[in-house]
Design a protein around this motif. Structure first.
Motif, PDB file in Angstrom:
ATOM      1  N   THR A 225      11.552  11.575  -5.400  1.00  0.00           N
ATOM      2  CA  THR A 225      11.203  11.714  -3.976  1.00  0.00           C
ATOM      3  C   THR A 225      11.138  13.340  -3.810  1.00  0.00           C
ATOM      4  O   THR A 225      10.317  13.770  -3.402  1.00  0.00           O
ATOM      5  CB  THR A 225      12.154  10.988  -3.095  1.00  0.00           C
TER       6      THR A 225
ATOM      7  N   LEU B 187       9.071   0.208  -1.327  1.00  0.00           N
ATOM      8  CA  LEU B 187       8.582  -0.953  -0.806  1.00  0.00           C
ATOM      9  C   LEU B 187       8.441  -1.969  -1.733  1.00  0.00           C
ATOM     10  O   LEU B 187       8.397  -3.242  -1.315  1.00  0.00           O
ATOM     11  CB  LEU B 187       6.874  -0.469  -0.243  1.00  0.00           C
TER      12      LEU B 187
ATOM     13  N   THR C 119      10.927   5.513   1.400  1.00  0.00           N
ATOM     14  CA  THR C 119      11.483   4.387   1.356  1.00  0.00           C
ATOM     15  C   THR C 119      10.715   3.363   0.132  1.00  0.00           C
ATOM     16  O   THR C 119       9.547   3.546  -0.103  1.00  0.00           O
ATOM     17  CB  THR C 119      11.117   3.289   2.791  1.00  0.00           C
TER      18      THR C 119
ATOM     19  N   LYS D 238       0.935  -1.179  -0.149  1.00  0.00           N
ATOM     20  CA  LYS D 238       0.110   0.144  -0.158  1.00  0.00           C
ATOM     21  C   LYS D 238       0.952   1.269  -0.064  1.00  0.00           C
ATOM     22  O   LYS D 238       1.284   1.786   1.030  1.00  0.00           O
ATOM     23  CB  LYS D 238      -0.912  -0.059   1.326  1.00  0.00           C
ATOM     24  N   PRO D 239       1.432   1.570  -1.280  1.00  0.00           N
ATOM     25  CA  PRO D 239       2.215   2.911  -1.289  1.00  0.00           C
ATOM     26  C   PRO D 239       1.651   4.144  -1.013  1.00  0.00           C
ATOM     27  O   PRO D 239       0.362   4.227  -1.088  1.00  0.00           O
ATOM     28  CB  PRO D 239       2.682   2.587  -2.663  1.00  0.00           C
ATOM     29  N   ASP D 240       2.223   5.159  -0.427  1.00  0.00           N
ATOM     30  CA  ASP D 240       1.768   6.358  -0.313  1.00  0.00           C
ATOM     31  C   ASP D 240       1.866   7.160  -1.540  1.00  0.00           C
ATOM     32  O   ASP D 240       1.068   8.139  -1.875  1.00  0.00           O
ATOM     33  CB  ASP D 240       2.408   7.254   0.679  1.00  0.00           C
TER      34      ASP D 240
ATOM     35  N   SER E 227       6.958   4.710   0.260  1.00  0.00           N
ATOM     36  CA  SER E 227       6.361   5.287   1.237  1.00  0.00           C
ATOM     37  C   SER E 227       6.440   6.820   1.306  1.00  0.00           C
ATOM     38  O   SER E 227       7.226   7.239   0.574  1.00  0.00           O
ATOM     39  CB  SER E 227       7.060   4.792   2.547  1.00  0.00           C
TER      40      SER E 227
ATOM     41  N   SER F  40       8.010   8.569   3.341  1.00  0.00           N
ATOM     42  CA  SER F  40       9.309   8.892   3.838  1.00  0.00           C
ATOM     43  C   SER F  40      10.299   8.931   2.787  1.00  0.00           C
ATOM     44  O   SER F  40      11.535   9.208   2.787  1.00  0.00           O
ATOM     45  CB  SER F  40       9.663   8.408   5.059  1.00  0.00           C
TER      46      SER F  40
END
Length: 299
Positions: A291, A30, A28, A5-7, A24, A26
């Motif tokens: 990111t 996944l 990261t 469940k990615p952000d 994520s 932050s």
């Protein structure tokens, strides 16, 4: 349905393939997914179905996708207009791609253009942004080896100027579609042959065309091995590139970003010219740049 469940989702979509990462908030990773359907094989209405085929299991509700590369070209999902140098590595004005899926919000990072001498980049700006995000207040020159190698002057967190060399494409074309295809091995290497060829090309770049044919002649007359010929072809082309790009890298702090083996050739060639360079892994820097783009979008 996937447990992932990615952000948000990071996407690097080039001409020949696409890579995606479930992320994520932050930053990261996944999960990772890949597709061999690049911009060159897709019509504009084919991008969303291919994205859903590749990462659809990750979509468990509204999700933001940040994409870079040729997905933002005129032939891509949506055209993300170029920003003119000098400009930040992550230019303003991300393009919103049209998506039918109700949970998808897709944003594409613009490329960078230079009026004189005329030049453009798409995708590399995101790697530059990722490198700068990890190396605050860094000034110098970034080399991004590949099919079309970029040399980029960076100062005060901006892309000041850049120059593209078709070295990788020339290597592929010469080794596969000219008379040298009979002399160049598909694999194998000779470090000494590469180093000598770099030195020769830098000393006399105007003799490049003649030195190329000598690879064929030496194979016929002196039994030059296919592996040595492969290394010498690479050395001649990279040496000629370094000679032309010397005003960029001479006396500068240098970073080389890209795939390990190819980047190492550039680092080694620069080291022989007493120009030390830092080698940086390309995928990690691309993710760092995507990111940074996501954080800017979310404020």
């Amino acid at each position: 349905m996937s447990d992932i469940k990615p952000d948000w989702i990071a996407v690097d979509w080039g001409t020949s393939n696409m890579r995606a990462w479930a992320m994520s908030a932050s930053g990261t990773v996944l999960a990772e997914a890949r597709s061999d359907k690049g911009m060159g094989e897709l019509a504009r209405d084919g991008f969303e179905p291919e994205l859903l085929r590749t990462v659809g299991d990750w979509i468990n509700g509204p999700v933001t996708v940040i994409a870079c590369g040729m997905v933002g070209s005129r032939q891509g999902w949506v055209e993300a207009p170029y920003s003119a140098v000098p400009c930040p590595a992550l230019p303003e004005g991300f393009a919103r791609a049209p998506a039918q899926h109700p949970d998808l919000q897709v944003y594409v990072i613009p490329g960078v253009k230079q009026a004189s001498p005329a030049d453009v980049m798409r995708g590399e700006e995101t790697q530059i942004a990722g490198f700068l995000a990890r190396n605050k207040n860094w000034d110098g020159v970034i080399c991004l080896p590949g099919t079309h190698t970029k040399w980029v002057h960076v100062s005060a967190d901006e892309v000041v100027s850049f120059q593209t060399f078709m070295t990788g494409e020339l290597f592929a074309t010469i080794s596969e579609h000219t008379v040298l295809r009979h002399s160049i091995a598909a694999e194998g290497w000779d470090d000494d042959a590469f180093a000598t060829a770099v030195t020769d090309a830098m000393a006399r770049p105007e003799r490049l065309a003649a030195r190329l044919f000598s690879l064929r002649a030496e194979g016929l007359l002196n039994d030059l091995s296919g592996a040595a010929a492969r290394a010498r072809l690479s050395g001649l082309l990279i040496g000629a590139e370094l000679a032309a790009a010397k005003p960029y890298w001479l006396g500068q702090q240098i970073a080389v970003i890209g795939a390990g083996d190819l980047s190492k050739l550039y680092v080694d060639a620069l080291a022989a010219q007493h120009a030390p360079a830092t080698q940086v892994q390309g995928d990690a820097i691309t993710i760092a740049g995507l990111t940074a783009a996501y954080r800017r979008l979310k404020g």
